[in-house]
Design an enzyme around this catalytic site. Structure first.
Site, PDB file in Angstrom:
ATOM      1  N   LEU A 127     -57.875 -12.765-138.032  1.00  0.00           N
ATOM      2  CA  LEU A 127     -57.399 -13.998-137.392  1.00  0.00           C
ATOM      3  C   LEU A 127     -56.665 -13.717-136.086  1.00  0.00           C
ATOM      4  CD1 LEU A 127     -55.991 -16.327-140.214  1.00  0.00           C
ATOM      5  CD2 LEU A 127     -57.979 -16.699-138.762  1.00  0.00           C
TER       6      LEU A 127
ATOM      7  N   THR B 296     -57.455 -28.607-144.236  1.00  0.00           N
ATOM      8  CA  THR B 296     -56.166 -27.924-144.361  1.00  0.00           C
ATOM      9  C   THR B 296     -55.978 -27.228-145.708  1.00  0.00           C
ATOM     10  OG1 THR B 296     -55.021 -29.874-145.255  1.00  0.00           O
ATOM     11  CG2 THR B 296     -55.136 -29.660-142.853  1.00  0.00           C
ATOM     12  N   LYS B 297     -56.891 -27.471-146.654  1.00  0.00           N
ATOM     13  CA  LYS B 297     -56.701 -26.942-148.000  1.00  0.00           C
ATOM     14  C   LYS B 297     -56.592 -25.408-148.042  1.00  0.00           C
ATOM     15  CE  LYS B 297     -56.702 -29.413-151.015  1.00  0.00           C
ATOM     16  NZ  LYS B 297     -55.603 -30.188-151.610  1.00  0.00           N
TER      17      LYS B 297
ATOM     18  N   CYS C  60     -63.695  11.087-122.337  1.00  0.00           N
ATOM     19  CA  CYS C  60     -63.714  12.034-123.453  1.00  0.00           C
ATOM     20  C   CYS C  60     -65.132  12.559-123.691  1.00  0.00           C
ATOM     21  CB  CYS C  60     -63.116  11.395-124.699  1.00  0.00           C
ATOM     22  SG  CYS C  60     -62.658  12.608-125.972  1.00  0.00           S
TER      23      CYS C  60
ATOM     24  N   HIS D 172     -57.956   9.957-122.639  1.00  0.00           N
ATOM     25  CA  HIS D 172     -58.253   8.547-122.896  1.00  0.00           C
ATOM     26  C   HIS D 172     -57.353   7.661-122.030  1.00  0.00           C
ATOM     27  CE1 HIS D 172     -61.030   8.827-126.356  1.00  0.00           C
ATOM     28  NE2 HIS D 172     -60.408   9.967-126.575  1.00  0.00           N
TER      29      HIS D 172
ATOM     30  N   GLU E 276     -57.707   4.667-121.236  1.00  0.00           N
ATOM     31  CA  GLU E 276     -57.661   3.273-121.691  1.00  0.00           C
ATOM     32  C   GLU E 276     -56.415   2.957-122.506  1.00  0.00           C
ATOM     33  OE1 GLU E 276     -60.305   5.384-124.845  1.00  0.00           O
ATOM     34  OE2 GLU E 276     -59.728   5.601-122.746  1.00  0.00           O
TER      35      GLU E 276
END
Length: 540
Positions: free
Chosen positions: A15, A188-189, A381, A507, A509
């Site tokens: 989420l 909404t349950k 890398c 790395h 990033e």
């Protein structure tokens, strides 16, 4: 006293708890507060270092060498919270500590149990981040409420308000309100059931952050508040962002999330200063350029495997007023097709890190295409190691050149195992990890990007450029422009006779932020814009 915010999730995974936690941390920092961030992961692995990218996504490496969850990348990109080994705990780490204490006899013969021994260890991990100079500790709990492996963590955070006072703790629950197209209404349950499970454990959320695809309406918000026993203003709607994840803090600020937290925790804080971020997002919505970057990898179908790569390219795009269009290319597909079919028309090619033989020949062909067609190339890398192998085979004409990772009997092992790695048998946490110094050569793309000769970057690898071949490479046009201490380990290689060809062993990033893109990613995107303008000088 240090305040604690606990962020949990319900209904489904993925989420965006990490993103929401990071956005909250940013808002609190922008109100003058000192924030620390932490992730608790319920899986039994000691750390994600030995986990497949298909299972876990990328492994995010910190300066101190910790191999951690990718959500810590969000923490660093959004906040200034210093992160260390104490910022990410797994069930494996917790149980390992408990068992080590039992073996040392520290429990004095008592029966060792989940409650109180495991939960006490979890509480210690959380409370250790509190100090006199920290205003707020934000602890994100991985997984979803209802998962059996997360129960000890939920029990531990339930106990913490009893130990330090409820007034010093705040529970935020991230949940989902799905929209059913057939019924043409939001439901909404699932949220009600998720909060119900949390309350059965003994945790009453103070704030609900509700993820939605479209606005759920005030009626649904009031219904959630009633059935979940929270105040109406404590139901915060988090709608999917249209342009960028970096709009999330602005959405939360618009709903006065920072004010709500400060009020509930009784914190003295300054006004919210977020004008620069608003301007950054305004620029993101109206870019001047548009460039296509091909990312050639072996985990392309699992986007989280290269999470920080994509984010870093976006950051460089922000800085150059450019929209980055990603062309995600599976390395194995290049082994079966002409590179022109898959890479034709791109403005830049990036090959990221990885392990194992699968897809290597495809990556090497992609690099050859970038080198010969003068397309800006950035290797990270494994992308650096493949660039060395490609150059050895096709420029130096060293047949059967390879890495000893892929062919231990190669005639020309231009990439070989680091000397200190040769006696290591255990896999977890034993690579060359964390921040390492690097010296840059003058008149190189690297030093032009960084603007300084001495840098520090994070590593995660076992293999290196074979120093026995360095002279031959440099004589033929691939230069070592970044080296470790004593000019030994080769950290950066470049081809000066190319518009922009840079490959690094580290790395980069992991050290990029939206407001401060990494210098090498920035240089790469600048080169890609120039390449695009060569073909099509009109910008959008």
């Amino acid at each position: 006293m240090t305040k604690h915010i606990f962020v949990t999730g319900g209904v489904v995974s993925s989420l965006g708890k990490g993103l929401t936690s990071a956005a909250i941390g940013m808002l609190l920092e922008r109100r003058g507060l000192s924030v620390r961030m932490q992730k608790l992961d319920p899986y039994l692995n000691v750390d994600p270092g030995t986990m497949s990218p298909y299972q876990h996504g990328e492994v995010y490496v910190l300066d101190d060498g910790s191999e951690t969850d990718l959500d810590l990348g969000h923490y660093e990109r959004f906040t200034n919270s210093p992160l260390s080994r104490e910022s990410n705990y797994t069930t494996g780490q917790i149980y390992k500590k408990v068992i080590e204490k039992e073996r040392r006899g520290e429990y004095l013969g008592r029966t060792v149990q989940v409650i109180p021994h495991v939960t006490n260890e979890i509480k210690a991990a959380v409370l250790n981040l509190a100090s006199s100079d920290v205003d707020v500790v934000i602890t994100e709990l991985g997984g979803t409420v209802g998962d059996i492996e997360g129960l000890p963590f939920l029990e531990a955070i339930r106990q913490i308000p009893l130990d330090i006072g409820k007034e010093n703790c705040l529970f935020i629950h991230l949940t989902l309100v799905p929209y059913l197209k057939a019924a043409k209404e939001a439901k909404t349950k699932p949220t009600q059931h998720s909060v119900g499970q949390l309350r059965q454990i003994g945790i009453q959320p103070d704030i609900l952050v509700v993820r939605t695809e479209r606005a759920m309406g005030r009626d649904n918000a009031e219904k959630i508040a009633l059935f979940c026993n929270v105040e109406k203003e404590a139901v915060i709607e988090e709608i999917d962002m249209e342009f960028s994840i970096y709009e999330v803090p602005l959405g939360l600020a618009e709903d006065k999330m920072d004010e709500l937290i400060i009020k509930k925790l009784g914190i003295n804080a300054g006004p919210l200063k977020i004008d620069d971020w608003q301007q950054l997002m305004a620029n993101v919505r109206k870019p001047e350029h548009e460039v296509t970057i091909a990312v050639v990898g072996k985990y392309i179908e699992h986007r989280d495997a290269y999470k920080s790569i994509y984010e870093s390219l976006d950051h460089a795009g922000f800085n150059n007023s450019a929209r980055i269009l990603f062309r995600l290319v599976e390395a194995e597909d290049i082994e079966q097709q002409d590179p022109e079919v898959l890479l034709g028309g791109v403005d830049g090619i990036l090959v990221p890190g990885g392990f194992g033989m699968r897809g290597i020949e495809g990556k090497i062909e992609a690099i050859r295409y970038a080198r010969e067609c003068k397309i800006p190339y950035f290797g990270v890398c494994l992308g650096m190691q493949c660039a060395v192998i490609e150059f050895a085979r096709n420029v130096l004409d060293l047949k059967n050149s390879n890495s000893t990772e892929f062919d231990s009997h190669s005639d020309h092992p231009v990439i070989c195992m680091l000397e200190e790695q040769k006696k290591i048998t255990h896999k977890g946490g034993t690579m060359r990890l964390g921040a390492q110094p690097c010296h840059l050569k003058k008149d190189s793309n690297a030093i032009h990007a960084y603007g300084e000769e001495e840098i520090s970057e994070r590593h995660r690898h076992r293999y290196e450029f074979n120093p026995e071949y360095r002279h031959e490479f440099e004589q033929n046009g691939m230069i070592a422009t970044g080296t470790g201490p004593n000019n030994t380990l080769v950290e950066i290689v470049e081809i000066p006779d190319h518009p922009w060809f840079v490959a690094v062993q580290f790395h980069p990033e992991f050290k990029s932020k939206p407001s401060k893109p990494h210098p090498l990613f920035n240089g790469f995107v600048e080169a890609a814009i120039e390449k695009h303008q060569e073909r099509s000088p009109v910008t959008i």
